[in-house]
Design an enzyme around this catalytic site. Structure first.
Site, PDB file in Angstrom:
ATOM      1  N   PHE A  20       0.974  -1.197  -0.065  1.00 15.24           N
ATOM      2  CA  PHE A  20      -0.064   0.023   0.192  1.00 15.24           C
ATOM      3  C   PHE A  20       0.879   1.373   0.089  1.00 15.24           C
ATOM      4  CE2 PHE A  20      -2.063  -3.351   2.632  1.00 15.24           C
ATOM      5  CZ  PHE A  20      -3.227  -3.776   1.749  1.00 15.24           C
ATOM      6  N   GLY A  46       5.861  -3.575  10.924  1.00 13.83           N
ATOM      7  CA  GLY A  46       4.725  -4.035   9.801  1.00 13.83           C
ATOM      8  C   GLY A  46       5.217  -4.238   8.400  1.00 13.83           C
ATOM      9  N   ASP A  71       7.022  -8.341  11.839  1.00  9.57           N
ATOM     10  CA  ASP A  71       5.743  -8.559  11.902  1.00  9.57           C
ATOM     11  C   ASP A  71       5.368  -9.959  12.341  1.00  9.57           C
ATOM     12  OD1 ASP A  71       3.098  -8.818  10.813  1.00  9.57           O
ATOM     13  OD2 ASP A  71       3.636  -7.421   9.100  1.00  9.57           O
ATOM     14  N   SER A 124       5.205  -7.421  17.723  1.00  9.18           N
ATOM     15  CA  SER A 124       5.944  -6.179  17.791  1.00  9.18           C
ATOM     16  C   SER A 124       6.312  -5.882  19.431  1.00  9.18           C
ATOM     17  CB  SER A 124       5.215  -4.877  17.223  1.00  9.18           C
ATOM     18  OG  SER A 124       6.034  -3.685  17.620  1.00  9.18           O
ATOM     19  N   ASP A 141       4.459   1.329  10.992  1.00  6.20           N
ATOM     20  CA  ASP A 141       3.517   1.107   9.825  1.00  6.20           C
ATOM     21  C   ASP A 141       2.705  -0.289  10.030  1.00  6.20           C
ATOM     22  OD1 ASP A 141       2.052   1.790   7.572  1.00  6.20           O
ATOM     23  OD2 ASP A 141       3.247   0.951   6.382  1.00  6.20           O
ATOM     24  N   HIS A 144      -3.086  -0.134  12.808  1.00  8.15           N
ATOM     25  CA  HIS A 144      -3.501   1.327  12.507  1.00  8.15           C
ATOM     26  C   HIS A 144      -4.556   1.637  13.428  1.00  8.15           C
ATOM     27  CE1 HIS A 144      -0.965   0.836   8.918  1.00  8.15           C
ATOM     28  NE2 HIS A 144      -0.902   2.284   8.858  1.00  8.15           N
ATOM     29  N   ASP A 170       0.679   6.886   7.086  1.00  9.83           N
ATOM     30  CA  ASP A 170      -0.632   7.180   7.212  1.00  9.83           C
ATOM     31  C   ASP A 170      -1.020   8.114   8.176  1.00  9.83           C
ATOM     32  OD1 ASP A 170      -1.411   5.360   5.241  1.00  9.83           O
ATOM     33  OD2 ASP A 170      -0.774   3.546   6.465  1.00  9.83           O
TER      34      ASP A 170
END
Length: 215
Positions: A20, A46, A71, A124, A141, A144, A170
């Site tokens: 993304f 992430g 991750d 994490s 990242d 979210h 983001d």
């Protein structure tokens, strides 16, 4: 200081990879990694399928550094079945769970970045509790929503070395553009006085550590 140039083959590999990260923000990520990677290793929270890790890995190569990307590879909330960003091809039907790790490995191998990009597979916060190495750059990242982004910040930001970078993806000041949890944590960071913003590209924010603590 001259701006580093990302090799064309790596930029094309990043563009092709599943993920993304817009290319303009990815290039900013590459340039930040090339600059701050000289101050210590780079950590990404992430990984997903490795798109942003290509930009980071290309920057780390120029800096003579490495990227550790963390991750659990079971997917954050927004990519689970029934959510808008779900990708059915990443389902491991043996366990009924997402599994982006095989795709990540293929992505990094195809890009020729296995020497620069090191995968750590696990939650994490559990990995952060074991971490002791100062970081030249931290890129957050992962999940979210409020809890994961807060845990990522509180667990990893203390490891950013003085003069190192903390990067958020983001960040949307307008709720109409996206979720607000990363933005709220980003505001908390600025209010702490431990970091100052030095770059803004799209939804990417680059902050540099200027003081102790994280707020």
């Amino acid at each position: 200081m001259s701006i580093p140039t990302m090799p064309t083959e790596l930029r094309n590999a990043a563009r092709r990879a599943k993920g993304f990260m817009p290319d303009a923000e990815g290039l900013a990520l590459f340039e930040t990694a090339a600059e701050y990677g000289t101050r210590g290793p780079i950590c990404e929270i992430g990984t997903y399928c490795g798109k942003s890790a290509i930009y980071l890995g290309a920057g780390a190569r120029q800096a003579g550094s490495v990227v550790v990307t963390v991750d659990h590879h079971r997917g954050s909330e927004e990519i689970q079945p029934g959510w808008p960003y779900h990708d059915p091809s990443l389902m491991d039907h043996r366990f009924g769970k997402m599994d982006s790790l095989p795709t990540f490995r293929q992505t990094i191998a195809a890009a020729g970045l296995e020497e620069e990009v090191i995968a750590v597979v696990g939650p994490s916060d559990r990995v952060a509790a074991l971490w002791n190495t100062p970081l030249g750059m931290l890129f957050i990242d992962g999940g979210h929503s409020e809890e994961p982004v807060t845990k990522d910040y509180e667990g990893w930001a203390p490891h950013v070395t003085p003069g190192g970078a903390l990067v958020f993806h983001d960040i949307y000041p307008d709720p109409a553009d996206g979720g607000q949890a990363p933005y709220r944590v980003y505001q908390r960071v600025l209010a702490s006085g431990a970091f100052k913003e030095v770059r803004h590209t799209g939804s990417l924010r680059v902050l540099e550590r200027v003081g102790p603590g994280i707020g």
